[in-house]
Design a protein around this motif. Structure first.
Motif, PDB file in Angstrom:
ATOM      1  N   THR A 177      -1.323  -2.606  -6.250  1.00  0.00           N
ATOM      2  CA  THR A 177      -2.320  -3.336  -5.448  1.00  0.00           C
ATOM      3  C   THR A 177      -1.902  -4.786  -5.247  1.00  0.00           C
ATOM      4  OG1 THR A 177      -3.619  -3.973  -7.403  1.00  0.00           O
ATOM      5  CG2 THR A 177      -4.181  -1.880  -6.341  1.00  0.00           C
ATOM      6  N   GLN A 178      -0.610  -5.044  -5.337  1.00  0.00           N
ATOM      7  CA  GLN A 178      -0.132  -6.434  -5.295  1.00  0.00           C
ATOM      8  C   GLN A 178      -0.671  -7.208  -4.103  1.00  0.00           C
ATOM      9  OE1 GLN A 178       4.155  -6.910  -5.563  1.00  0.00           O
ATOM     10  NE2 GLN A 178       4.068  -8.723  -4.282  1.00  0.00           N
ATOM     11  N   GLN A 179      -0.564  -6.633  -2.907  1.00  0.00           N
ATOM     12  CA  GLN A 179      -1.039  -7.350  -1.718  1.00  0.00           C
ATOM     13  C   GLN A 179      -2.555  -7.505  -1.748  1.00  0.00           C
ATOM     14  OE1 GLN A 179       1.105  -8.818   0.475  1.00  0.00           O
ATOM     15  NE2 GLN A 179      -0.731  -9.843   1.221  1.00  0.00           N
ATOM     16  N   GLY A 180      -3.244  -6.462  -2.194  1.00  0.00           N
ATOM     17  CA  GLY A 180      -4.701  -6.538  -2.289  1.00  0.00           C
ATOM     18  C   GLY A 180      -5.148  -7.609  -3.269  1.00  0.00           C
ATOM     19  N   THR A 181      -4.404  -7.729  -4.376  1.00  0.00           N
ATOM     20  CA  THR A 181      -4.722  -8.762  -5.362  1.00  0.00           C
ATOM     21  C   THR A 181      -4.555 -10.139  -4.734  1.00  0.00           C
ATOM     22  OG1 THR A 181      -3.972  -7.332  -7.167  1.00  0.00           O
ATOM     23  CG2 THR A 181      -4.115  -9.685  -7.635  1.00  0.00           C
ATOM     24  N   LEU A 182      -3.431 -10.360  -4.076  1.00  0.00           N
ATOM     25  CA  LEU A 182      -3.162 -11.647  -3.430  1.00  0.00           C
ATOM     26  C   LEU A 182      -4.217 -11.956  -2.372  1.00  0.00           C
ATOM     27  CD1 LEU A 182      -1.323 -14.124  -2.958  1.00  0.00           C
ATOM     28  CD2 LEU A 182      -0.049 -12.734  -1.318  1.00  0.00           C
ATOM     29  N   ASP A 183      -4.510 -10.981  -1.504  1.00  0.00           N
ATOM     30  CA  ASP A 183      -5.481 -11.201  -0.424  1.00  0.00           C
ATOM     31  C   ASP A 183      -6.849 -11.571  -0.989  1.00  0.00           C
ATOM     32  OD1 ASP A 183      -3.510 -10.570   1.376  1.00  0.00           O
ATOM     33  OD2 ASP A 183      -4.220  -8.522   1.749  1.00  0.00           O
ATOM     34  N   THR A 184      -7.267 -10.850  -2.035  1.00  0.00           N
ATOM     35  CA  THR A 184      -8.585 -11.100  -2.621  1.00  0.00           C
ATOM     36  C   THR A 184      -8.640 -12.475  -3.267  1.00  0.00           C
ATOM     37  OG1 THR A 184      -8.781  -8.723  -3.054  1.00  0.00           O
ATOM     38  CG2 THR A 184     -10.336 -10.156  -4.179  1.00  0.00           C
ATOM     39  N   VAL A 185      -7.590 -12.824  -4.001  1.00  0.00           N
ATOM     40  CA  VAL A 185      -7.541 -14.129  -4.669  1.00  0.00           C
ATOM     41  C   VAL A 185      -7.554 -15.257  -3.636  1.00  0.00           C
ATOM     42  CG1 VAL A 185      -5.988 -15.657  -5.959  1.00  0.00           C
ATOM     43  CG2 VAL A 185      -6.479 -13.378  -6.814  1.00  0.00           C
ATOM     44  N   LEU A 186      -6.776 -15.113  -2.563  1.00  0.00           N
ATOM     45  CA  LEU A 186      -6.718 -16.173  -1.555  1.00  0.00           C
ATOM     46  C   LEU A 186      -8.048 -16.328  -0.824  1.00  0.00           C
ATOM     47  CD1 LEU A 186      -3.148 -15.793   0.005  1.00  0.00           C
ATOM     48  CD2 LEU A 186      -3.940 -17.291  -1.836  1.00  0.00           C
ATOM     49  N   GLU A 187      -8.733 -15.218  -0.606  1.00  0.00           N
ATOM     50  CA  GLU A 187     -10.053 -15.309   0.022  1.00  0.00           C
ATOM     51  C   GLU A 187     -11.028 -16.049  -0.891  1.00  0.00           C
ATOM     52  OE1 GLU A 187     -13.439 -12.171   1.322  1.00  0.00           O
ATOM     53  OE2 GLU A 187     -11.492 -11.887   2.299  1.00  0.00           O
TER      54      GLU A 187
ATOM     55  N   ARG B 296     -10.201 -18.286  -3.140  1.00  0.00           N
ATOM     56  CA  ARG B 296      -9.802 -19.702  -3.147  1.00  0.00           C
ATOM     57  C   ARG B 296     -10.332 -20.396  -1.893  1.00  0.00           C
ATOM     58  NH1 ARG B 296      -8.554 -23.183  -5.600  1.00  0.00           N
ATOM     59  NH2 ARG B 296      -6.528 -23.910  -4.921  1.00  0.00           N
ATOM     60  N   ALA B 297     -10.261 -19.704  -0.759  1.00  0.00           N
ATOM     61  CA  ALA B 297     -10.739 -20.291   0.498  1.00  0.00           C
ATOM     62  C   ALA B 297     -12.248 -20.551   0.444  1.00  0.00           C
ATOM     63  CB  ALA B 297     -10.405 -19.364   1.670  1.00  0.00           C
ATOM     64  N   GLU B 298     -12.940 -19.743  -0.358  1.00  0.00           N
ATOM     65  CA  GLU B 298     -14.388 -19.936  -0.520  1.00  0.00           C
ATOM     66  C   GLU B 298     -14.713 -20.999  -1.570  1.00  0.00           C
ATOM     67  OE1 GLU B 298     -15.548 -15.278   0.532  1.00  0.00           O
ATOM     68  OE2 GLU B 298     -15.514 -15.959  -1.552  1.00  0.00           O
ATOM     69  N   GLY B 299     -13.668 -21.543  -2.191  1.00  0.00           N
ATOM     70  CA  GLY B 299     -13.888 -22.630  -3.144  1.00  0.00           C
ATOM     71  C   GLY B 299     -14.001 -22.202  -4.598  1.00  0.00           C
ATOM     72  N   PHE B 300     -13.675 -20.946  -4.890  1.00  0.00           N
ATOM     73  CA  PHE B 300     -13.772 -20.464  -6.268  1.00  0.00           C
ATOM     74  C   PHE B 300     -12.430 -20.540  -6.988  1.00  0.00           C
ATOM     75  CE2 PHE B 300     -16.932 -17.692  -3.963  1.00  0.00           C
ATOM     76  CZ  PHE B 300     -18.044 -18.406  -4.382  1.00  0.00           C
ATOM     77  N   ALA B 301     -12.474 -20.802  -8.283  1.00  0.00           N
ATOM     78  CA  ALA B 301     -11.275 -20.671  -9.112  1.00  0.00           C
ATOM     79  C   ALA B 301     -10.988 -19.184  -9.269  1.00  0.00           C
ATOM     80  CB  ALA B 301     -11.503 -21.312 -10.470  1.00  0.00           C
ATOM     81  N   ALA B 302      -9.742 -18.794  -9.064  1.00  0.00           N
ATOM     82  CA  ALA B 302      -9.393 -17.370  -9.106  1.00  0.00           C
ATOM     83  C   ALA B 302      -8.108 -17.166  -9.885  1.00  0.00           C
ATOM     84  CB  ALA B 302      -9.247 -16.812  -7.690  1.00  0.00           C
ATOM     85  N   ALA B 303      -8.086 -16.101 -10.676  1.00  0.00           N
ATOM     86  CA  ALA B 303      -6.923 -15.801 -11.514  1.00  0.00           C
ATOM     87  C   ALA B 303      -6.423 -14.400 -11.206  1.00  0.00           C
ATOM     88  CB  ALA B 303      -7.297 -15.902 -12.995  1.00  0.00           C
TER      89      ALA B 303
ATOM     90  N   TYR C 267       2.023 -17.506  -5.509  1.00  0.00           N
ATOM     91  CA  TYR C 267       0.832 -18.081  -6.129  1.00  0.00           C
ATOM     92  C   TYR C 267       0.942 -19.597  -6.233  1.00  0.00           C
ATOM     93  CZ  TYR C 267      -0.841 -13.395  -7.204  1.00  0.00           C
ATOM     94  OH  TYR C 267      -1.295 -12.107  -7.103  1.00  0.00           O
ATOM     95  N   LYS C 268       2.127 -20.093  -6.561  1.00  0.00           N
ATOM     96  CA  LYS C 268       2.314 -21.544  -6.622  1.00  0.00           C
ATOM     97  C   LYS C 268       2.085 -22.163  -5.240  1.00  0.00           C
ATOM     98  CE  LYS C 268       5.228 -23.971  -8.892  1.00  0.00           C
ATOM     99  NZ  LYS C 268       6.466 -24.591  -9.416  1.00  0.00           N
ATOM    100  N   ALA C 269       2.633 -21.516  -4.204  1.00  0.00           N
ATOM    101  CA  ALA C 269       2.505 -22.035  -2.842  1.00  0.00           C
ATOM    102  C   ALA C 269       1.041 -22.103  -2.407  1.00  0.00           C
ATOM    103  CB  ALA C 269       3.301 -21.169  -1.871  1.00  0.00           C
ATOM    104  N   ASN C 270       0.222 -21.252  -3.004  1.00  0.00           N
ATOM    105  CA  ASN C 270      -1.200 -21.222  -2.650  1.00  0.00           C
ATOM    106  C   ASN C 270      -2.075 -21.936  -3.678  1.00  0.00           C
ATOM    107  OD1 ASN C 270      -1.652 -19.508  -0.090  1.00  0.00           O
ATOM    108  ND2 ASN C 270      -0.120 -18.338  -1.240  1.00  0.00           N
ATOM    109  N   ASP C 271      -1.428 -22.749  -4.521  1.00  0.00           N
ATOM    110  CA  ASP C 271      -2.131 -23.609  -5.475  1.00  0.00           C
ATOM    111  C   ASP C 271      -2.988 -22.824  -6.472  1.00  0.00           C
ATOM    112  OD1 ASP C 271      -2.363 -26.273  -6.348  1.00  0.00           O
ATOM    113  OD2 ASP C 271      -4.367 -26.439  -5.468  1.00  0.00           O
TER     114      ASP C 271
END
Length: 275
Positions: free
Chosen positions: A47-57, A59-66, A86-90
């Motif tokens: 689910t690598q892409q799904g994990t990234l997509d969910t985390v970035l969404e 982050r865009a909403e202002g939540f800390a995400a791991a 992940y580094k590139a997306n802070d």
């Protein structure tokens, strides 16, 4: 004593309907002001892409995400690429796990243990990430003995992990004994208690069988006695898990990590009772 941290775990949705449902669930749980949301990573990175997509969404909403990151079946090159994303997306927090291979795969990959993954992350990224690892108060199901399991846990911390999240459990004594034993080995990082709300008896039995979590006999018998009465199962489960959380916090647990199963009601109800 510092305020305990509360965090909530999700799994990445696999359908557009699941994505929309998780948005609604996340909005309901965000009002609780968790320290962060975490997002799991499927066996072998499925689910690598799904994990990234969910985390970035998030982050865009202002939540800390791991994001979770598992290493079995992965290569140094593939893990390095994920870390760079992940580094590139802070993203500054990771949950580093050994993980499982998808069924049908043979043993493979350059990493055998989570301690090797932690060491690699530190070597590649320095102190960019706060790294959380897994702990097993009732012993990892594949460990040879509790002593071996504890030593494996200590290796993950020595490799550079900042904190740990436990497998869920319903016996507070197992948690406190594990923390004491870890402290005696010189492990003094925060060990956050993993909490699984009880909402479905059959599902709970299946999960617990797979991951080696023990359901106390009195809890199991009481749940079984309710049969298909889901309202009674949920009410009893709410009482049991809330009392567990109260005891853990009173005993000094530095935080609670809720395995939400992408549902809001049970986690929210327990949290509200703890306020």
């Amino acid at each position: 004593m510092p305020q305990p941290n509360f965090s909530i775990e999700f799994f990445p949705p696999k359908t557009p309907e699941g994505v929309e449902k998780l948005r609604i669930v996340r909005a309901k749980l965000a009002v609780l002001n968790p320290t962060y949301f975490s997002v799991t990573f499927g066996a072998g990175g499925t689910t690598q892409q799904g994990t990234l997509d969910t985390v970035l969404e998030m982050r865009a909403e202002g939540f800390a995400a791991a994001p979770h990151l598992s290493c079995v079946g992965g290569s140094a090159e593939s893990i390095r690429a994920i870390l760079q994303q992940y580094k590139a997306n802070d993203i500054h927090r990771l949950v580093a796990l050994r993980g499982d291979l998808p069924s049908g795969y043979g043993a493979g990959g350059e990493f055998r243990y989570a301690s090797e993954l932690v060491e690699f992350i530190r070597k590649e990224t320095g102190d960019w990430f706060r790294i959380e690892v897994a702990a097993y108060p009732e012993m990892h199901p594949q460990a040879r003995s509790p002593q071996d399991d504890l030593k494996n846990f200590a290796r993950k911390i020595q490799a550079g992990a900042d904190a740990a999240i436990t497998q869920y459990f319903y016996n507070a004594d197992a948690y406190f004994q594990f923390v004491d034993a870890a402290n005696k080995l010189g492990v003094n990082v925060p060990i956050v208690a993993g909490i699984m709300p009880i909402t479905n008896y059959t599902q709970l039995m299946r999960f617990s069988e797979m991951c080696g979590a023990e359901i106390p006999r009195w809890v199991r018998l009481k749940l079984a006695s309710y049969g298909d009465d889901s309202a009674s199962i949920k009410a009893f489960g709410l009482d049991v898990v809330t009392q567990l959380c109260e005891r853990l916090l009173a005993g000094g647990a530095p935080g609670l990590h809720f395995y939400s199963m992408n549902q809001a009601v049970a986690t929210s109800a327990i949290w509200q009772r703890l306020l």
